[in-house]
Design an enzyme around this catalytic site. Structure first.
Site, PDB file in Angstrom:
ATOM      1  N   CYS A  29       0.831  -1.213   0.000  1.00 27.24           N
ATOM      2  CA  CYS A  29       0.000   0.000   0.000  1.00 27.24           C
ATOM      3  C   CYS A  29       0.862   1.258   0.000  1.00 27.24           C
ATOM      4  CB  CYS A  29      -0.914  -0.041   1.226  1.00 27.24           C
ATOM      5  SG  CYS A  29      -1.819   1.479   1.544  1.00 27.24           S
ATOM      6  N   CYS A  32      -0.126   3.933   2.543  1.00 27.14           N
ATOM      7  CA  CYS A  32       0.266   3.503   3.890  1.00 27.14           C
ATOM      8  C   CYS A  32       1.695   3.948   4.186  1.00 27.14           C
ATOM      9  CB  CYS A  32       0.171   1.985   4.035  1.00 27.14           C
ATOM     10  SG  CYS A  32      -1.488   1.315   3.829  1.00 27.14           S
TER      11      CYS A  32
END
Length: 113
Positions: A29, A32
């Site tokens: 991600c 993230c």
């Protein structure tokens, strides 16, 4: 920020005597990774709240239990309950605003407390 798992979540987060911010993330991600420095900085400035990370690929049960459908999702847990879930990558001031009731004001730079 230390990692928590499905197995340790109850002890590390739900039974914690202080509020805990959980960063639900995954290695693939990009957003993230983008918020990680923000959360690390906040963790370094606020001892009254613990900051932890949970890899949802390795720990899908807790993510499912709390309805984590998008990454990142960062949730503050207080008293064993999710109090302030924030899905998606956010700017630092958005996290600070959402958690204002739990975060103390950081000491001014250069001050000696």
């Amino acid at each position: 920020m230390r990692a928590v798992t499905d197995a340790s979540f109850e002890a590390d987060v739900l039974r914690s005597p202080r509020p805990v911010v959980v960063d639900f993330w995954a290695p693939w991600c990009g957003p993230c990774k983008a918020i990680e420095p923000i959360l690390e900085a906040l963790a370094g400035e606020h001892d009254e709240v613990e900051f932890v990370r949970m890899d949802v690929d390795q720990n899908p049960l807790t993510a499912a239990r709390y309805g984590v459908l998008s990454l990142p999702t960062v949730t503050l847990f207080a008293g064993g309950e999710p109090a302030a879930p924030l899905p998606g990558a956010r700017k630092r001031h958005e996290y600070e605003r959402a958690w204002a009731g739990w975060l103390s004001e950081p000491a001014p730079q250069g001050s000696e407390a």
